[in-house]
Motif scaffolding. Sequence first.
Motif, PDB file in Angstrom:
ATOM      1  N   PHE A 254       0.751  -1.293   0.158  1.00 12.99           N
ATOM      2  CA  PHE A 254       0.599   0.062   0.305  1.00 12.99           C
ATOM      3  C   PHE A 254       0.756   1.316   0.429  1.00 12.99           C
ATOM      4  N   ARG A 255       1.997   1.194   0.465  1.00 14.66           N
ATOM      5  CA  ARG A 255       2.700   2.071   0.790  1.00 14.66           C
ATOM      6  C   ARG A 255       3.194   2.419  -0.384  1.00 14.66           C
ATOM      7  N   ARG A 256       3.349   1.288  -0.887  1.00 22.68           N
ATOM      8  CA  ARG A 256       4.851   1.979  -2.174  1.00 22.68           C
ATOM      9  C   ARG A 256       3.373   2.221  -3.714  1.00 22.68           C
ATOM     10  N   VAL A 257       2.239   1.717  -3.351  1.00 24.49           N
ATOM     11  CA  VAL A 257       1.659   2.401  -3.974  1.00 24.49           C
ATOM     12  C   VAL A 257       1.158   3.669  -4.270  1.00 24.49           C
ATOM     13  N   THR A 473       9.388  -2.120  -7.708  1.00 27.49           N
ATOM     14  CA  THR A 473       9.550  -0.676  -8.945  1.00 27.49           C
ATOM     15  C   THR A 473       9.183   0.191  -8.600  1.00 27.49           C
ATOM     16  N   GLU A 474      10.301   0.630  -8.299  1.00 26.45           N
ATOM     17  CA  GLU A 474      10.211   2.251  -8.435  1.00 26.45           C
ATOM     18  C   GLU A 474       9.924   3.027  -8.267  1.00 26.45           C
ATOM     19  N   PRO A 475       9.424   4.660  -7.898  1.00 30.45           N
ATOM     20  CA  PRO A 475       8.336   5.221  -8.615  1.00 30.45           C
ATOM     21  C   PRO A 475       9.290   5.977  -9.199  1.00 30.45           C
ATOM     22  N   SER A 476       9.036   6.823 -10.535  1.00 31.97           N
ATOM     23  CA  SER A 476       9.465   7.479 -11.725  1.00 31.97           C
ATOM     24  C   SER A 476       9.828   8.914 -10.764  1.00 31.97           C
ATOM     25  N   ILE A 477       8.299   9.232  -9.569  1.00 29.11           N
ATOM     26  CA  ILE A 477       8.672  10.778  -9.113  1.00 29.11           C
ATOM     27  C   ILE A 477       8.938   9.899  -7.937  1.00 29.11           C
ATOM     28  N   HIS A 478      10.340  11.028  -7.779  1.00 33.26           N
ATOM     29  CA  HIS A 478      10.503  10.351  -6.112  1.00 33.26           C
ATOM     30  C   HIS A 478      11.135  12.248  -5.398  1.00 33.26           C
ATOM     31  N   ASP A 479      11.500  12.068  -4.118  1.00 32.55           N
ATOM     32  CA  ASP A 479      12.182  13.627  -3.339  1.00 32.55           C
ATOM     33  C   ASP A 479      14.152  13.408  -3.584  1.00 32.55           C
TER      34      ASP A 479
END
Length: 747
Positions: A254-257, A473-479
């Motif tokens: 859930f946190r990853r999604v 799966t690494e998010p393409s949007i990251h800090d």
Amino acid sequence: MTKIVKYLASHWKACIAVFALLLVQAYGDLSLPDYTSRIVDVGIQQGGVEDAVPDAVRDSTLAALELLMDEEDAAIVEASYLPAAEADGATSLGRKAGQEANAEVRVLSAEADRDALNEAFELPELALYMAASAQAGEDTAPGAAELDAVVGTLAAMTAAPGFDRAVIAEQISQQVSGMDEAVLETLSGQAPLFVQLEYTALGVNETVQMRYLLTVGGQMLLLTLVMAAAAILIGLIASRVGATIARDLRGQVFRRVLSFSNAETDKFSTASLITRTTNDIQQVQMVCVILLRMVAYAPILGVGGIIHVAEAGTSLTWIIAMAVILLLLLVAVLMALAMPKFKIMQTLVDRLNLVSREILTGIMPIRAFSREKHEEERFDEANRNLMNTQLYTNHVMAAMSPFMTMIMNGVSLLIVWFGGKQMDLGNMQVGELIAFITYTMQIVMSFLMLAMVAVMLPRAGVAADRIDEVLKTEPSIHDPEPAKLTEKINTADHKGEVAFHHVNFRYPGSDENALSDIDFVAHPGQTTAIIGSTGCGKSTLLNLITRFYDVSEGSVTVDGVDVRDMPQSELRSMLGYVPQKGVLFSGTIDSNLRFGGEDISEEDARSAARIAQATEFIEAKPEGYESPIAQGGSNVSGGQKQRLSIARAIARRPKIYLFDDSFSALDYKTDVALRRALKEETGDSTVIIVAQRISTVLHANQILVLDEGRIVGKGTHAQLMESCPEYQEIARSQLSNKELNLKGGEN
């Protein structure tokens, strides 16, 4: 399998505790057949007499036995038995027999060496028992009378002239040495029968038998209770570990999604993510529990059973070897047939969830277009494909049960058949046969448990891979990195100025740009409107500001800082975003208005509802702001949903307002009133409005006209009416001649 073991490894303490409890349970399971054998062979057939050493014996019988021993053994026996008057130093059974017997009795000393006595008594007791059997005849079991007759005869012989104990002992030794080893082993088992005859003569045979049965039965009961407690604890710990693993996985997924951008969400699809979060994790949870309860237990039980069978030294071990080979072949064949289908099944579950979700969410247009029959067929196809796959795997695995039953029953039949022959030859007793059958069934059951796990593991392995795919799966949007973050953010004034610098954007997997060379500035205190035909990229442009997607080329800045160099939480705390499709959450009107943060006061929520022109319909409800909102806002109209969504954004008092065609469901009067109130509220904020209607953007300070992802016009309404054909075309299709001549100002 590796991933599932990794999940269990994080709970290694609980796994060790389960393994220890499994050892306790296996010890009990492997010990109970021995106890059963003792109950049958010793408790029932031998009257509770375990060996050739009597705890109490009459003086006359003891004297007769000593005559058949050599002097050394006779001395050991004589020293080990006490007169009944000295029974305080005897064994518990000896004391009881001494008290109940009417004859002169000798009782076994509690300190006697039972092993040495057993060896001394064995042959003399065998000789007396055989003599008593000869007295009784072939078809009659000897009793106390026959025993007394033999003892009396032997006593008379001692009085005869020339009697020599050594000669008799030598004769017995010669007879024994001439016997076959198997025959001797069979005859040696009759020594306890002599002791049973002696106990009968003493009148304590029932006491001895009941004491033995109660003692062994009590031990079996105690062992069973310990096993039950261990099994309960194993089930409890395994269930808690499985539930904890499932809870942690659901939280991680859930946190990853939640961290995914739209690109990752589109890649997996909502239906697949729901399946992975529910069905797949449930599969992993179930297998983790079974692994703890069966996989560790089955080898212990199987190996322990094989060891016990090997120690028994019977000639029936070939039956177990044959059964194991057949079981391994059966499992291998079934797995080869079922494994490919297990890998397909989860994909079919995804497909069924996708179709179900589409039909349920689109039920109104389906009915409006009379497509119920078509959708039923589409659902039936997805449902039938899943059913056929499940039926195939279930049929294959169901075949395991009859084959397993046939193997188990065939093994039992072989054991009884060949075991009966061994019993007929005197090489095996009834209890030993029962114990051998039990151990064999335990060995077969251990392989059956492993086969059950082997059936479930492939599907759980697929489920674990699918879960892991989401987690990896690494998010393409990251800090941004902390150092870069501190350097740039601390210098920002947070006024809310939004600027696009020659931005190009291409959706993942697409070959063409959705937006090309977008360049403009939206100033605080002003309204920037974006208008254009459907599919020209208006909503996509807003998605770049919110960082639902990142630009492919160029940059989007807020107060001069690239949004990619800002924390997502920092950026979105400045935004009041109203999506194109209003989304409300189950709860109340008040909880939805204050959804933007805990710092939103009740007064802020009421003020936002007033600005969004929602006060009238809210206060008309009996419960007012505490009126319930159903999931997705299904119990309010489209216009009410939009106004509540707008109020939710206003309640945050953001620096930047983003309205993605958020006034489309409002009537003209409400639209005008809302925009007028909104202008008063957002005096120093940046307002960006995406709209389809000219009336909504007519008085914007800056209007951007998009066509096929490019800005083809920029300016006020009046300027665009003079310079932009695309804008003129839109305006003429929506406005009257009087409205076309409008140059600005409020209406």
